[in-house]
Motif scaffolding. Structure first.
Motif, PDB file in Angstrom:
ATOM      1  N   SER A 105     -55.693 -21.584  18.441  1.00 42.38           N
ATOM      2  CA  SER A 105     -54.526 -21.168  19.199  1.00 42.38           C
ATOM      3  C   SER A 105     -53.209 -21.761  18.707  1.00 42.38           C
ATOM      4  CB  SER A 105     -54.731 -21.513  20.671  1.00 42.38           C
ATOM      5  OG  SER A 105     -55.220 -22.830  20.779  1.00 42.38           O
ATOM      6  N   ALA A 106     -53.291 -22.823  17.942  1.00 43.85           N
ATOM      7  CA  ALA A 106     -52.060 -23.444  17.436  1.00 43.85           C
ATOM      8  C   ALA A 106     -52.337 -24.204  16.148  1.00 43.85           C
ATOM      9  CB  ALA A 106     -51.498 -24.407  18.481  1.00 43.85           C
ATOM     10  N   LEU A 107     -51.287 -24.414  15.388  1.00 41.79           N
ATOM     11  CA  LEU A 107     -51.368 -25.313  14.232  1.00 41.79           C
ATOM     12  C   LEU A 107     -50.465 -26.491  14.565  1.00 41.79           C
ATOM     13  CD1 LEU A 107     -50.873 -22.815  11.268  1.00 41.79           C
ATOM     14  CD2 LEU A 107     -53.027 -23.689  12.154  1.00 41.79           C
ATOM     15  N   PHE A 108     -50.857 -27.671  14.148  1.00 38.97           N
ATOM     16  CA  PHE A 108     -49.972 -28.812  14.394  1.00 38.97           C
ATOM     17  C   PHE A 108     -49.923 -29.697  13.163  1.00 38.97           C
ATOM     18  CE2 PHE A 108     -53.315 -31.971  15.013  1.00 38.97           C
ATOM     19  CZ  PHE A 108     -54.397 -31.203  15.437  1.00 38.97           C
ATOM     20  N   VAL A 109     -48.805 -30.369  13.027  1.00 34.93           N
ATOM     21  CA  VAL A 109     -48.645 -31.267  11.901  1.00 34.93           C
ATOM     22  C   VAL A 109     -47.957 -32.533  12.392  1.00 34.93           C
ATOM     23  CG1 VAL A 109     -46.478 -30.232  11.090  1.00 34.93           C
ATOM     24  CG2 VAL A 109     -47.919 -31.406   9.486  1.00 34.93           C
ATOM     25  N   ALA A 116     -55.664 -27.582  13.284  1.00 35.93           N
ATOM     26  CA  ALA A 116     -55.600 -26.385  14.120  1.00 35.93           C
ATOM     27  C   ALA A 116     -56.245 -26.709  15.458  1.00 35.93           C
ATOM     28  CB  ALA A 116     -56.333 -25.229  13.447  1.00 35.93           C
ATOM     29  N   THR A 117     -55.583 -26.313  16.531  1.00 32.65           N
ATOM     30  CA  THR A 117     -56.127 -26.520  17.876  1.00 32.65           C
ATOM     31  C   THR A 117     -57.178 -25.449  18.161  1.00 32.65           C
ATOM     32  OG1 THR A 117     -53.950 -27.243  18.555  1.00 32.65           O
ATOM     33  CG2 THR A 117     -55.482 -26.708  20.310  1.00 32.65           C
ATOM     34  N   VAL A 118     -58.312 -25.862  18.670  1.00 33.59           N
ATOM     35  CA  VAL A 118     -59.374 -24.909  19.005  1.00 33.59           C
ATOM     36  C   VAL A 118     -59.468 -24.806  20.526  1.00 33.59           C
ATOM     37  CG1 VAL A 118     -61.841 -24.380  18.798  1.00 33.59           C
ATOM     38  CG2 VAL A 118     -60.647 -25.496  16.900  1.00 33.59           C
ATOM     39  N   THR A 119     -59.353 -23.582  21.040  1.00 36.15           N
ATOM     40  CA  THR A 119     -59.520 -23.370  22.480  1.00 36.15           C
ATOM     41  C   THR A 119     -60.962 -22.939  22.709  1.00 36.15           C
ATOM     42  OG1 THR A 119     -57.215 -22.700  22.646  1.00 36.15           O
ATOM     43  CG2 THR A 119     -58.641 -22.118  24.495  1.00 36.15           C
ATOM     44  N   GLY A 184     -45.372 -17.078  15.764  1.00 37.36           N
ATOM     45  CA  GLY A 184     -45.387 -17.746  17.068  1.00 37.36           C
ATOM     46  C   GLY A 184     -44.196 -18.659  17.247  1.00 37.36           C
ATOM     47  N   LEU A 185     -44.350 -19.560  18.204  1.00 33.89           N
ATOM     48  CA  LEU A 185     -43.261 -20.461  18.566  1.00 33.89           C
ATOM     49  C   LEU A 185     -43.461 -21.816  17.903  1.00 33.89           C
ATOM     50  CD1 LEU A 185     -41.144 -19.435  20.550  1.00 33.89           C
ATOM     51  CD2 LEU A 185     -42.307 -20.725  22.361  1.00 33.89           C
ATOM     52  N   LEU A 186     -42.454 -22.237  17.150  1.00 35.52           N
ATOM     53  CA  LEU A 186     -42.534 -23.536  16.495  1.00 35.52           C
ATOM     54  C   LEU A 186     -41.721 -24.545  17.290  1.00 35.52           C
ATOM     55  CD1 LEU A 186     -43.422 -25.192  13.947  1.00 35.52           C
ATOM     56  CD2 LEU A 186     -41.194 -24.587  12.995  1.00 35.52           C
ATOM     57  N   THR A 187     -42.384 -25.635  17.673  1.00 33.09           N
ATOM     58  CA  THR A 187     -41.739 -26.636  18.521  1.00 33.09           C
ATOM     59  C   THR A 187     -41.813 -28.018  17.908  1.00 33.09           C
ATOM     60  OG1 THR A 187     -42.433 -25.325  20.418  1.00 33.09           O
ATOM     61  CG2 THR A 187     -41.726 -27.547  20.892  1.00 33.09           C
ATOM     62  N   TYR A 188     -40.714 -28.756  18.023  1.00 34.45           N
ATOM     63  CA  TYR A 188     -40.646 -30.124  17.516  1.00 34.45           C
ATOM     64  C   TYR A 188     -40.739 -31.087  18.696  1.00 34.45           C
ATOM     65  CZ  TYR A 188     -38.696 -34.290  15.234  1.00 34.45           C
ATOM     66  OH  TYR A 188     -38.497 -35.553  14.744  1.00 34.45           O
ATOM     67  N   TRP A 194     -44.990 -31.537  15.011  1.00 30.21           N
ATOM     68  CA  TRP A 194     -44.612 -30.128  15.088  1.00 30.21           C
ATOM     69  C   TRP A 194     -45.811 -29.298  15.532  1.00 30.21           C
ATOM     70  CZ3 TRP A 194     -39.643 -28.595  13.529  1.00 30.21           C
ATOM     71  CH2 TRP A 194     -38.875 -29.613  12.924  1.00 30.21           C
ATOM     72  N   VAL A 195     -45.536 -28.303  16.377  1.00 32.32           N
ATOM     73  CA  VAL A 195     -46.612 -27.423  16.825  1.00 32.32           C
ATOM     74  C   VAL A 195     -46.185 -25.966  16.661  1.00 32.32           C
ATOM     75  CG1 VAL A 195     -48.054 -26.700  18.778  1.00 32.32           C
ATOM     76  CG2 VAL A 195     -47.389 -29.100  18.563  1.00 32.32           C
ATOM     77  N   LEU A 196     -47.055 -25.193  16.056  1.00 30.13           N
ATOM     78  CA  LEU A 196     -46.825 -23.750  15.979  1.00 30.13           C
ATOM     79  C   LEU A 196     -47.858 -23.073  16.883  1.00 30.13           C
ATOM     80  CD1 LEU A 196     -45.551 -21.168  14.675  1.00 30.13           C
ATOM     81  CD2 LEU A 196     -47.317 -21.344  12.924  1.00 30.13           C
ATOM     82  N   GLY A 197     -47.405 -22.629  18.039  1.00 33.12           N
ATOM     83  CA  GLY A 197     -48.299 -21.912  18.959  1.00 33.12           C
ATOM     84  C   GLY A 197     -48.458 -20.498  18.425  1.00 33.12           C
ATOM     85  N   LEU A 198     -49.657 -20.111  18.074  1.00 29.46           N
ATOM     86  CA  LEU A 198     -49.862 -18.802  17.453  1.00 29.46           C
ATOM     87  C   LEU A 198     -49.761 -17.678  18.479  1.00 29.46           C
ATOM     88  CD1 LEU A 198     -52.863 -19.702  15.110  1.00 29.46           C
ATOM     89  CD2 LEU A 198     -50.465 -19.407  14.461  1.00 29.46           C
ATOM     90  N   ARG A 199     -48.958 -16.678  18.147  1.00 27.54           N
ATOM     91  CA  ARG A 199     -48.815 -15.539  19.043  1.00 27.54           C
ATOM     92  C   ARG A 199     -50.155 -14.823  19.172  1.00 27.54           C
ATOM     93  NH1 ARG A 199     -44.057 -14.273  20.571  1.00 27.54           N
ATOM     94  NH2 ARG A 199     -42.972 -15.153  18.805  1.00 27.54           N
ATOM     95  N   GLU A 200     -50.772 -14.582  18.022  1.00 26.06           N
ATOM     96  CA  GLU A 200     -52.116 -14.003  17.993  1.00 26.06           C
ATOM     97  C   GLU A 200     -53.048 -15.113  17.564  1.00 26.06           C
ATOM     98  OE1 GLU A 200     -53.383 -10.841  18.258  1.00 26.06           O
ATOM     99  OE2 GLU A 200     -51.443 -10.005  18.896  1.00 26.06           O
ATOM    100  N   PRO A 201     -53.972 -15.530  18.428  1.00 23.67           N
ATOM    101  CA  PRO A 201     -54.878 -16.590  17.992  1.00 23.67           C
ATOM    102  C   PRO A 201     -55.673 -16.132  16.759  1.00 23.67           C
ATOM    103  CG  PRO A 201     -55.242 -16.018  20.305  1.00 23.67           C
ATOM    104  CD  PRO A 201     -54.244 -15.051  19.778  1.00 23.67           C
ATOM    105  N   PHE A 202     -55.971 -17.085  15.908  1.00 16.77           N
ATOM    106  CA  PHE A 202     -56.774 -16.771  14.728  1.00 16.77           C
ATOM    107  C   PHE A 202     -58.234 -16.995  15.105  1.00 16.77           C
ATOM    108  CE2 PHE A 202     -58.794 -18.266  10.736  1.00 16.77           C
ATOM    109  CZ  PHE A 202     -58.631 -17.105   9.989  1.00 16.77           C
ATOM    110  N   LEU A 203     -59.052 -15.965  14.903  1.00 18.23           N
ATOM    111  CA  LEU A 203     -60.460 -16.098  15.249  1.00 18.23           C
ATOM    112  C   LEU A 203     -61.268 -16.410  13.993  1.00 18.23           C
ATOM    113  CD1 LEU A 203     -60.772 -13.054  17.684  1.00 18.23           C
ATOM    114  CD2 LEU A 203     -60.430 -15.468  18.266  1.00 18.23           C
ATOM    115  N   ALA A 204     -62.023 -17.474  14.047  1.00 13.64           N
ATOM    116  CA  ALA A 204     -62.817 -17.864  12.884  1.00 13.64           C
ATOM    117  C   ALA A 204     -64.298 -17.939  13.276  1.00 13.64           C
ATOM    118  CB  ALA A 204     -62.352 -19.214  12.354  1.00 13.64           C
TER     119      ALA A 204
END
Ligand code: 2AM
Length: 213
Positions: A105-109, A116-119, A184-188, A194-204
């Motif tokens: 659901s998100a990438l963070f650095v 990557a955040t896993v929901t 998505g939305l990039l937040t500091y 930094w967090v990039l909340g993915l608009r479309e979650p990436f399914l793996a």
């Protein structure tokens, strides 16, 4: 029995299936590229490197990570607390070798890690052990895939980094929205987080299994 005890792995987790590993790596590379191109990132570059004038090669800063996975239980071949109980858990036994979809659901650095955040789904949460680090936040909120570490960083740092971000958000800190893009939305959140909340979650697609090393 001793035979069973010696069979405990280094860790259990979901292992991202091969074609998705490549996709995830390119998503990560693109994320870093976007980040370094941003004025807001450059302005805070000393979070990453004290002596950085204005440039930093994040691809150099972060080393490539091997097999991408989401650790559920770090067992350390049985030395970790609760390792045996986890391995003997009915849900763990039944799901072993099963394939499911991980929702990223998100990438963070942070200056230390890239993840990557896993929901987790309700079903996946059955495989998530109770752990003390998650005190005060919801179960499974530290679930992640480590994409990369910076040089000299402990291989267990991604979980604590993610938990720090989860706690900040839980305390109502919204961070500073830096970019609203198709991705998505990039937040500091300060301190190089930094967090990039993915608009479309990436399914793996991933297989629940264990790693012996
Ligand atoms: P990770 O799940 O954040 O990537 C092997 O070292 C794997 O187990 C790595 O994937 C690592 O972190 C995780 N790991 C290592 N030491 C750990 C620990 N003490 N607690 C939890 N996970 C750990």
């Amino acid at each position: 029995t001793s035979l069973e005890e010696t069979s405990l792995p280094l860790f259990f987790g979901w292992f991202v299936c091969h074609p998705f590993q490549e996709n995830l790596r390119s998503i990560a590379v693109n994320f870093l590229k976007t980040l370094v191109s941003l004025e807001a990132f450059r302005k805070n570059i000393t979070d990453f490197k004290e002596d950085a004038e204005k440039d930093i090669d994040l691809k150099e800063h972060f080393h490539d990570k091997g097999m991408l996975h989401c650790t559920t239980k770090f067992c350390e071949y049985g030395k970790a607390d609760g390792a045996k109980e986890y391995a003997e858990n009915q849900a763990v036994k039944e799901s072993y070798g099963c394939v499911s979809q991980l929702t990223l659901s998100a990438l963070f650095v942070t200056p230390r890690t890239l993840g990557a955040t896993v929901t987790l789904t309700e079903e996946q949460l059955q495989l998530w052990p109770a752990n003390a680090e998650e005190e005060g936040v919801s179960q499974g909120s530290s679930a992640h895939i480590t994409l990369s570490y910076a040089e000299g960083v402990d291989p267990l740092q991604t979980g604590p980094d993610l938990l720090e971000l989860v706690r900040l958000q839980q305390q109502g800190q919204e961070g500073e929205t830096v970019q609203d893009s198709e991705l998505g939305l990039l937040t500091y959140f300060g301190k190089g987080m930094w967090v990039l909340g993915l608009r479309e979650p990436f399914l793996a697609t991933a297989c629940f299994s264990s790693f012996y090393g």
